[in-house]
Design a protein around this motif. Structure first.
Motif, PDB file in Angstrom:
ATOM      1  N   MET A   1       5.476  -5.833  11.750  1.00  0.00           N
ATOM      2  CA  MET A   1       4.277  -5.042  11.625  1.00  0.00           C
ATOM      3  C   MET A   1       4.670  -3.576  11.464  1.00  0.00           C
ATOM      4  SD  MET A   1       1.136  -4.670  14.314  1.00  0.00           S
ATOM      5  CE  MET A   1       1.762  -3.292  15.242  1.00  0.00           C
ATOM      6  N   ILE A   2       3.951  -2.892  10.608  1.00  0.00           N
ATOM      7  CA  ILE A   2       4.130  -1.458  10.403  1.00  0.00           C
ATOM      8  C   ILE A   2       2.765  -0.809  10.591  1.00  0.00           C
ATOM      9  CG2 ILE A   2       4.702   0.367   8.749  1.00  0.00           C
ATOM     10  CD1 ILE A   2       6.402  -1.772   7.243  1.00  0.00           C
ATOM     11  N   PHE A   3       2.692   0.283  11.344  1.00  0.00           N
ATOM     12  CA  PHE A   3       1.446   1.025  11.505  1.00  0.00           C
ATOM     13  C   PHE A   3       1.728   2.489  11.229  1.00  0.00           C
ATOM     14  CE2 PHE A   3      -1.720   3.323  14.120  1.00  0.00           C
ATOM     15  CZ  PHE A   3      -2.868   2.840  13.525  1.00  0.00           C
ATOM     16  N   SER A   4       0.939   3.085  10.317  1.00  0.00           N
ATOM     17  CA  SER A   4       1.142   4.487   9.968  1.00  0.00           C
ATOM     18  C   SER A   4      -0.132   5.016   9.313  1.00  0.00           C
ATOM     19  CB  SER A   4       2.338   4.628   9.014  1.00  0.00           C
ATOM     20  OG  SER A   4       2.676   5.993   8.847  1.00  0.00           O
ATOM     21  N   SER A   5      -0.019   6.166   8.674  1.00  0.00           N
ATOM     22  CA  SER A   5      -1.141   6.774   7.960  1.00  0.00           C
ATOM     23  C   SER A   5      -0.661   7.279   6.604  1.00  0.00           C
ATOM     24  CB  SER A   5      -1.714   7.944   8.752  1.00  0.00           C
ATOM     25  OG  SER A   5      -2.696   8.620   7.995  1.00  0.00           O
ATOM     26  N   ILE A   6      -1.492   7.104   5.597  1.00  0.00           N
ATOM     27  CA  ILE A   6      -1.120   7.642   4.288  1.00  0.00           C
ATOM     28  C   ILE A   6      -1.255   9.157   4.263  1.00  0.00           C
ATOM     29  CG2 ILE A   6      -1.665   5.515   3.026  1.00  0.00           C
ATOM     30  CD1 ILE A   6      -4.196   6.962   1.993  1.00  0.00           C
ATOM     31  N   LYS A   7      -1.822   9.731   5.317  1.00  0.00           N
ATOM     32  CA  LYS A   7      -2.004  11.180   5.403  1.00  0.00           C
ATOM     33  C   LYS A   7      -0.807  11.894   6.020  1.00  0.00           C
ATOM     34  CE  LYS A   7      -6.996  10.691   5.946  1.00  0.00           C
ATOM     35  NZ  LYS A   7      -8.149  10.964   6.824  1.00  0.00           N
ATOM     36  N   ASN A   8       0.225  11.148   6.436  1.00  0.00           N
ATOM     37  CA  ASN A   8       1.325  11.792   7.165  1.00  0.00           C
ATOM     38  C   ASN A   8       2.383  12.434   6.272  1.00  0.00           C
ATOM     39  OD1 ASN A   8       2.995   9.740   6.289  1.00  0.00           O
ATOM     40  ND2 ASN A   8       3.226   8.775   8.288  1.00  0.00           N
ATOM     41  N   GLY A   9       2.238  12.330   4.955  1.00  0.00           N
ATOM     42  CA  GLY A   9       3.176  12.980   4.045  1.00  0.00           C
ATOM     43  C   GLY A   9       4.436  12.198   3.763  1.00  0.00           C
ATOM     44  N   ASP A  10       4.593  11.024   4.370  1.00  0.00           N
ATOM     45  CA  ASP A  10       5.765  10.183   4.142  1.00  0.00           C
ATOM     46  C   ASP A  10       5.713   9.632   2.713  1.00  0.00           C
ATOM     47  OD1 ASP A  10       7.886   8.387   4.275  1.00  0.00           O
ATOM     48  OD2 ASP A  10       7.234   7.470   6.143  1.00  0.00           O
ATOM     49  N   THR A  11       6.864   9.507   2.079  1.00  0.00           N
ATOM     50  CA  THR A  11       6.922   8.913   0.736  1.00  0.00           C
ATOM     51  C   THR A  11       7.154   7.411   0.797  1.00  0.00           C
ATOM     52  OG1 THR A  11       9.297   9.317   0.580  1.00  0.00           O
ATOM     53  CG2 THR A  11       7.816  11.032  -0.304  1.00  0.00           C
ATOM     54  N   PHE A  12       7.437   6.894   1.986  1.00  0.00           N
ATOM     55  CA  PHE A  12       7.609   5.456   2.220  1.00  0.00           C
ATOM     56  C   PHE A  12       8.728   4.857   1.367  1.00  0.00           C
ATOM     57  CE2 PHE A  12       3.040   6.533   2.797  1.00  0.00           C
ATOM     58  CZ  PHE A  12       3.014   6.477   4.175  1.00  0.00           C
ATOM     59  N   GLN A  20       5.477  -0.338  -1.275  1.00  0.00           N
ATOM     60  CA  GLN A  20       5.302   0.999  -1.859  1.00  0.00           C
ATOM     61  C   GLN A  20       4.203   0.967  -2.917  1.00  0.00           C
ATOM     62  OE1 GLN A  20       8.852   3.090  -3.182  1.00  0.00           O
ATOM     63  NE2 GLN A  20      10.077   1.916  -1.728  1.00  0.00           N
ATOM     64  N   THR A  21       4.179  -0.077  -3.742  1.00  0.00           N
ATOM     65  CA  THR A  21       3.155  -0.220  -4.781  1.00  0.00           C
ATOM     66  C   THR A  21       1.773  -0.279  -4.148  1.00  0.00           C
ATOM     67  OG1 THR A  21       4.684  -1.339  -6.278  1.00  0.00           O
ATOM     68  CG2 THR A  21       2.330  -1.694  -6.670  1.00  0.00           C
ATOM     69  N   ALA A  22       1.637  -1.059  -3.079  1.00  0.00           N
ATOM     70  CA  ALA A  22       0.356  -1.163  -2.376  1.00  0.00           C
ATOM     71  C   ALA A  22      -0.065   0.196  -1.814  1.00  0.00           C
ATOM     72  CB  ALA A  22       0.455  -2.197  -1.260  1.00  0.00           C
ATOM     73  N   LEU A  23       0.864   0.914  -1.193  1.00  0.00           N
ATOM     74  CA  LEU A  23       0.540   2.213  -0.603  1.00  0.00           C
ATOM     75  C   LEU A  23       0.211   3.250  -1.673  1.00  0.00           C
ATOM     76  CD1 LEU A  23       3.156   2.274   2.289  1.00  0.00           C
ATOM     77  CD2 LEU A  23       0.696   1.797   2.438  1.00  0.00           C
ATOM     78  N   ASP A  24       0.905   3.221  -2.791  1.00  0.00           N
ATOM     79  CA  ASP A  24       0.580   4.125  -3.902  1.00  0.00           C
ATOM     80  C   ASP A  24      -0.847   3.881  -4.381  1.00  0.00           C
ATOM     81  OD1 ASP A  24       3.077   5.318  -3.833  1.00  0.00           O
ATOM     82  OD2 ASP A  24       3.888   4.133  -5.498  1.00  0.00           O
ATOM     83  N   TYR A  25      -1.237   2.620  -4.458  1.00  0.00           N
ATOM     84  CA  TYR A  25      -2.604   2.276  -4.857  1.00  0.00           C
ATOM     85  C   TYR A  25      -3.607   2.843  -3.848  1.00  0.00           C
ATOM     86  CZ  TYR A  25      -6.594  -0.532  -6.346  1.00  0.00           C
ATOM     87  OH  TYR A  25      -7.830  -0.942  -6.791  1.00  0.00           O
ATOM     88  N   LEU A  26      -3.311   2.680  -2.564  1.00  0.00           N
ATOM     89  CA  LEU A  26      -4.221   3.184  -1.530  1.00  0.00           C
ATOM     90  C   LEU A  26      -4.346   4.704  -1.580  1.00  0.00           C
ATOM     91  CD1 LEU A  26      -3.159   0.888   1.446  1.00  0.00           C
ATOM     92  CD2 LEU A  26      -5.257   0.739   0.067  1.00  0.00           C
ATOM     93  N   LYS A  27      -3.247   5.391  -1.871  1.00  0.00           N
ATOM     94  CA  LYS A  27      -3.272   6.861  -1.920  1.00  0.00           C
ATOM     95  C   LYS A  27      -3.996   7.394  -3.156  1.00  0.00           C
ATOM     96  CE  LYS A  27       1.248   7.471  -1.182  1.00  0.00           C
ATOM     97  NZ  LYS A  27       2.530   8.157  -0.930  1.00  0.00           N
ATOM     98  N   SER A  28      -4.111   6.593  -4.207  1.00  0.00           N
ATOM     99  CA  SER A  28      -4.600   7.113  -5.483  1.00  0.00           C
ATOM    100  C   SER A  28      -6.019   6.694  -5.853  1.00  0.00           C
ATOM    101  CB  SER A  28      -3.650   6.679  -6.609  1.00  0.00           C
ATOM    102  OG  SER A  28      -3.652   5.270  -6.741  1.00  0.00           O
ATOM    103  N   HIS A  29      -6.753   6.058  -4.929  1.00  0.00           N
ATOM    104  CA  HIS A  29      -8.109   5.612  -5.255  1.00  0.00           C
ATOM    105  C   HIS A  29      -9.125   6.118  -4.231  1.00  0.00           C
ATOM    106  CE1 HIS A  29      -5.845   2.949  -7.856  1.00  0.00           C
ATOM    107  NE2 HIS A  29      -6.973   2.713  -8.504  1.00  0.00           N
ATOM    108  N   ASP A  30     -10.343   6.350  -4.711  1.00  0.00           N
ATOM    109  CA  ASP A  30     -11.454   6.766  -3.854  1.00  0.00           C
ATOM    110  C   ASP A  30     -12.275   5.520  -3.521  1.00  0.00           C
ATOM    111  OD1 ASP A  30     -13.602   7.866  -2.549  1.00  0.00           O
ATOM    112  OD2 ASP A  30     -14.425   8.867  -4.328  1.00  0.00           O
ATOM    113  N   PHE A  31     -11.931   4.857  -2.428  1.00  0.00           N
ATOM    114  CA  PHE A  31     -12.561   3.590  -2.081  1.00  0.00           C
ATOM    115  C   PHE A  31     -13.986   3.753  -1.579  1.00  0.00           C
ATOM    116  CE2 PHE A  31      -7.994   2.868  -1.714  1.00  0.00           C
ATOM    117  CZ  PHE A  31      -7.867   1.852  -2.640  1.00  0.00           C
ATOM    118  N   ALA A  32     -14.341   4.938  -1.137  1.00  0.00           N
ATOM    119  CA  ALA A  32     -15.718   5.167  -0.690  1.00  0.00           C
ATOM    120  C   ALA A  32     -16.698   5.027  -1.847  1.00  0.00           C
ATOM    121  CB  ALA A  32     -15.842   6.538  -0.039  1.00  0.00           C
ATOM    122  N   SER A  33     -16.240   5.313  -3.067  1.00  0.00           N
ATOM    123  CA  SER A  33     -17.140   5.246  -4.220  1.00  0.00           C
ATOM    124  C   SER A  33     -16.979   3.951  -5.024  1.00  0.00           C
ATOM    125  CB  SER A  33     -16.907   6.449  -5.137  1.00  0.00           C
ATOM    126  OG  SER A  33     -15.603   6.398  -5.676  1.00  0.00           O
TER     127      SER A  33
END
Length: 154
Positions: A1-12, A20-33
């Motif tokens: 298990m890994i727990f972190s935040s995409i807001k922490n500035g880590d490049t993973f 990394q591909t999954a995290l890049d997707y999460l960082k690059s999309h506006d899921f609220a809209s």
């Protein structure tokens, strides 16, 4: 298990490429809209499920695990507790839904909890039993994204 935040500035960079591909997707999309639904990232090898949920008491949510995919669970809005424990292989299965790669358990032992806030992500491997969408404080609506990553990519 890994727990972190995409807001922490880590490049993973130390994570497996598929994660990394999954995290890049999460960082690059506006899921609220975005509309709730399934979004392919790399066909059925990596795809995202965007959905809304309501947090519930832990005893009304079954612990679960997966065999063919790992989960990258990302919280867009709200707050939740995530239960977790090691999959010892000794827990009684309540239901196994093979077409959804989903195993629910009657009960588990030694379950810990982490608090998730917007921007947090948790990677649950097949060796991790987890219990998502548990109340943190009071019941509330969440917006979540779960990126499914085929374990064959690791």
């Amino acid at each position: 298990m890994i727990f972190s935040s995409i807001k922490n500035g880590d490049t993973f960079e130390s994570y497996p490429k598929a994660i990394q591909t999954a995290l890049d997707y999460l960082k690059s999309h506006d899921f609220a809209s975005m509309e709730p639904g399934v979004y392919e990232i790399q066909g059925r090898d990596i795809y995202a499920q965007v959905f809304d949920a309501v947090t519930v008491e832990a005893d009304s949510k079954h612990a679960e695990s997966h065999e063919k995919y790992l989960d990258v669970q990302y919280l867009v809005s709200g707050k939740e507790r995530l239960g977790f424990t090691k999959n010892t292989g000794n827990y009684k299965v309540k239901e196994h839904i093979k077409e959804r790669d989903l195993i629910f358990y009657e009960s588990v032992e030694d379950e810990g909890y982490i608090e998730s806030r917007p921007g947090c992500f948790c990677v649950f491997f097949p060796s991790d039993i987890h219990r998502p969408e548990v109340i943190s404080g009071e019941s509330m609506k969440l917006r979540k994204v779960v990126v499914k990553v085929s374990v064959s990519l690791l």
